[in-house]
Design a protein around this motif. Structure first.
Motif, PDB file in Angstrom:
ATOM      1  N   TRP A   3     -27.257  12.325  11.888  1.00  0.00           N
ATOM      2  CA  TRP A   3     -28.183  11.379  10.995  1.00  0.00           C
ATOM      3  C   TRP A   3     -27.834   9.984  11.058  1.00  0.00           C
ATOM      4  N   ASP A   4     -28.521   9.058  11.636  1.00  0.00           N
ATOM      5  CA  ASP A   4     -27.907   7.836  11.722  1.00  0.00           C
ATOM      6  C   ASP A   4     -29.158   6.840  11.414  1.00  0.00           C
ATOM      7  N   LEU A   5     -29.167   5.678  11.655  1.00  0.00           N
ATOM      8  CA  LEU A   5     -30.139   4.574  11.387  1.00  0.00           C
ATOM      9  C   LEU A   5     -31.577   4.786  12.186  1.00  0.00           C
ATOM     10  N   THR A   6     -31.487   5.675  13.254  1.00  0.00           N
ATOM     11  CA  THR A   6     -32.777   5.790  13.895  1.00  0.00           C
ATOM     12  C   THR A   6     -33.373   7.050  13.345  1.00  0.00           C
ATOM     13  N   GLY A   7     -32.955   7.983  12.479  1.00  0.00           N
ATOM     14  CA  GLY A   7     -33.288   9.290  11.898  1.00  0.00           C
ATOM     15  C   GLY A   7     -32.658  10.311  12.290  1.00  0.00           C
ATOM     16  N   ASP A   8     -33.152  11.537  11.730  1.00  0.00           N
ATOM     17  CA  ASP A   8     -32.386  12.780  11.994  1.00  0.00           C
ATOM     18  C   ASP A   8     -32.607  13.369  13.540  1.00  0.00           C
ATOM     19  N   ALA A   9     -31.370  13.325  13.975  1.00  0.00           N
ATOM     20  CA  ALA A   9     -31.086  13.764  15.496  1.00  0.00           C
ATOM     21  C   ALA A   9     -30.876  15.238  15.506  1.00  0.00           C
ATOM     22  N   ILE A  38     -11.158   7.221  -0.433  1.00  0.00           N
ATOM     23  CA  ILE A  38     -12.053   7.850   0.117  1.00  0.00           C
ATOM     24  C   ILE A  38     -13.452   7.444  -0.226  1.00  0.00           C
ATOM     25  N   ALA A  39     -13.714   7.080  -1.354  1.00  0.00           N
ATOM     26  CA  ALA A  39     -15.240   6.657  -1.651  1.00  0.00           C
ATOM     27  C   ALA A  39     -15.295   5.370  -0.976  1.00  0.00           C
ATOM     28  N   MET A  40     -14.460   4.553  -0.823  1.00  0.00           N
ATOM     29  CA  MET A  40     -14.825   3.343   0.035  1.00  0.00           C
ATOM     30  C   MET A  40     -15.086   3.674   1.622  1.00  0.00           C
ATOM     31  N   TYR A  41     -14.271   4.687   1.923  1.00  0.00           N
ATOM     32  CA  TYR A  41     -14.578   5.056   3.252  1.00  0.00           C
ATOM     33  C   TYR A  41     -15.843   5.937   3.609  1.00  0.00           C
ATOM     34  N   MET A  42     -16.210   6.543   2.609  1.00  0.00           N
ATOM     35  CA  MET A  42     -17.636   7.020   2.784  1.00  0.00           C
ATOM     36  C   MET A  42     -18.807   5.880   2.662  1.00  0.00           C
ATOM     37  N   PHE A  43     -18.518   5.015   1.698  1.00  0.00           N
ATOM     38  CA  PHE A  43     -19.656   3.944   1.840  1.00  0.00           C
ATOM     39  C   PHE A  43     -19.681   3.193   3.089  1.00  0.00           C
ATOM     40  N   GLU A  44     -18.332   2.904   3.694  1.00  0.00           N
ATOM     41  CA  GLU A  44     -18.397   2.302   4.814  1.00  0.00           C
ATOM     42  C   GLU A  44     -19.111   2.968   5.904  1.00  0.00           C
ATOM     43  N   GLN A  45     -18.918   4.303   5.963  1.00  0.00           N
ATOM     44  CA  GLN A  45     -19.562   5.087   7.071  1.00  0.00           C
ATOM     45  C   GLN A  45     -21.096   5.254   6.858  1.00  0.00           C
ATOM     46  N   SER A  46     -21.470   5.337   5.465  1.00  0.00           N
ATOM     47  CA  SER A  46     -22.759   5.597   5.340  1.00  0.00           C
ATOM     48  C   SER A  46     -23.682   4.249   5.466  1.00  0.00           C
ATOM     49  N   PHE A  47     -23.125   3.388   4.616  1.00  0.00           N
ATOM     50  CA  PHE A  47     -24.155   2.107   4.641  1.00  0.00           C
ATOM     51  C   PHE A  47     -23.568   0.996   5.482  1.00  0.00           C
ATOM     52  N   GLN A  48     -22.495   0.888   6.174  1.00  0.00           N
ATOM     53  CA  GLN A  48     -22.029  -0.104   7.214  1.00  0.00           C
ATOM     54  C   GLN A  48     -22.159   0.329   8.466  1.00  0.00           C
ATOM     55  N   ASN A  49     -21.748   1.483   8.897  1.00  0.00           N
ATOM     56  CA  ASN A  49     -21.982   2.089   9.922  1.00  0.00           C
ATOM     57  C   ASN A  49     -23.220   2.923  10.211  1.00  0.00           C
ATOM     58  N   PHE A  50     -23.918   3.334   9.137  1.00  0.00           N
ATOM     59  CA  PHE A  50     -25.134   4.024   9.262  1.00  0.00           C
ATOM     60  C   PHE A  50     -25.216   5.277   9.828  1.00  0.00           C
ATOM     61  N   ASP A  51     -23.903   5.925   9.639  1.00  0.00           N
ATOM     62  CA  ASP A  51     -23.769   7.356  10.024  1.00  0.00           C
ATOM     63  C   ASP A  51     -23.875   8.208   8.720  1.00  0.00           C
TER      64      ASP A  51
END
Length: 315
Positions: free
Chosen positions: A60-66, A268-281
């Motif tokens: 699931w990325d910025l384009t939607g559920d794959a 780990i919380a910062m890494y989760m935020f980076e992957q979710s809301f910066q890399n949009f993964d």
């Protein structure tokens, strides 16, 4: 005559029979009173937890559920060096921000439990860090740990120590971030310990004093064993907070979610935020979030087993 007596007895039984509302008030009202907590927990705790677990099994990325990918996100996570680096940082900060914090809180609580002048003022003073804005704390500590004009480096220079770039390495950044956490939450834990200490009967201290026990021995043999439930509570809460540490290291790095140029203080919380809301993964970020939850549960269970072993050894 016998029939009249029977009718009066039956009437008394009907009068004393509890109504349906009384039965509900007796047996059902407790469930009504605790229902709001469980409804809010289901809406804002259980549902996000389960939904995050579902998203972690999908691409699931910025384009939607794959689509469904199973445990691919978790296998990718276990082979990710940035995740293991964030885990090491989190555990290191957890140790540095928990052990000194609780020890200092115990000492401060013991001092506040003694007769002092302006005692209420001191007790209110330990609450000041809790009500202080986290942003204000980060600004102040950022000035304290400044490389060129920081107060800490100035004090170290008085004893011949060269200036330290506190964000440049793991050790120095961990010390700086953990000092922020210790300062902010030490007073909160101290008040919990103080409340537990004040519930201890004074007769125990008087008897120990008659037997010749000094203040340190009274503290070790009376105070600490009798406030063990409060100790266990603060340890568990500190572990949960340490595993989710986010705000202090984020503000220490001036909003850099990567935790420095070499990720030296990324949790780990910062890494989760980076992957979710910066890399949009979102799928991978959800897997990181669930790993935080599982690690918190594992650490909590280990702490529980150690606590039980310690209680069994002291009995």
């Amino acid at each position: 005559m016998d029939q009249g007596i029977g009718r009066r007895a039956a009437g008394r039984r009907q009068v004393t029979r509890p109504s349906r509302w009384n039965r509900f008030d007796l047996h059902g009202s407790p469930y009504v009173f605790i229902a709001p907590f469980f409804l809010l927990f289901a809406a804002f705790g259980l549902f996000p937890l389960l939904y995050t677990a579902w998203v972690s099994l999908r691409s699931w990325d910025l384009t939607g559920d794959a689509g469904f990918v199973g445990l691919d996100n978790y296998s990718r996570l276990l082979g990710d060096p940035d995740f293991w680096n964030a885990l090491v940082n989190t555990l290191g900060l957890l140790v540095l921000a928990t052990i000194p914090q609780l020890l200092l809180a115990l000492i401060v609580a013991a001092m506040l439990n003694r007769p002092l002048r302006a005692l209420l003022l001191f007790r209110l003073g330990v609450l000041a860090p809790i009500v202080t804005s986290v942003a204000a704390v980060a600004i102040v500590f950022g000035q304290l740990y400044g490389r060129d004009a920081g107060l800490v480096n100035g004090l170290l220079g008085l004893v011949g120590v060269d200036p330290i770039d506190w964000q440049a390495s793991k050790t120095s950044s961990w010390i700086a971030v953990s000092s922020m956490v210790n300062w902010r939450w030490m007073g909160y834990n101290a008040l919990i310990y103080l409340a537990a200490m004040q519930a201890i009967p004074r007769d125990l201290y008087e008897a120990a004093q008659i037997d010749g026990a000094g203040a340190i021995r009274q503290f070790r043999n009376i105070t600490v064993p009798l406030i063990r439930p409060a100790l266990i509570f603060t340890v568990v809460m500190s572990i949960i907070g340490g595993m989710q540490l986010f705000t202090e290291p984020l503000l220490f790095g001036q909003g850099d979610v990567s935790g420095g140029s070499l990720r030296q203080f990324q949790t780990i919380a910062m890494y989760m935020f980076e992957q979710s809301f910066q890399n949009f993964d979102y799928g991978y970020g959800s897997a990181v979030a669930w790993m935080i939850f599982l690690l918190t549960v594992i650490v909590g269970v280990i702490n529980l087993l150690i606590g039980r072993r310690l209680r069994g050894g002291t009995q």
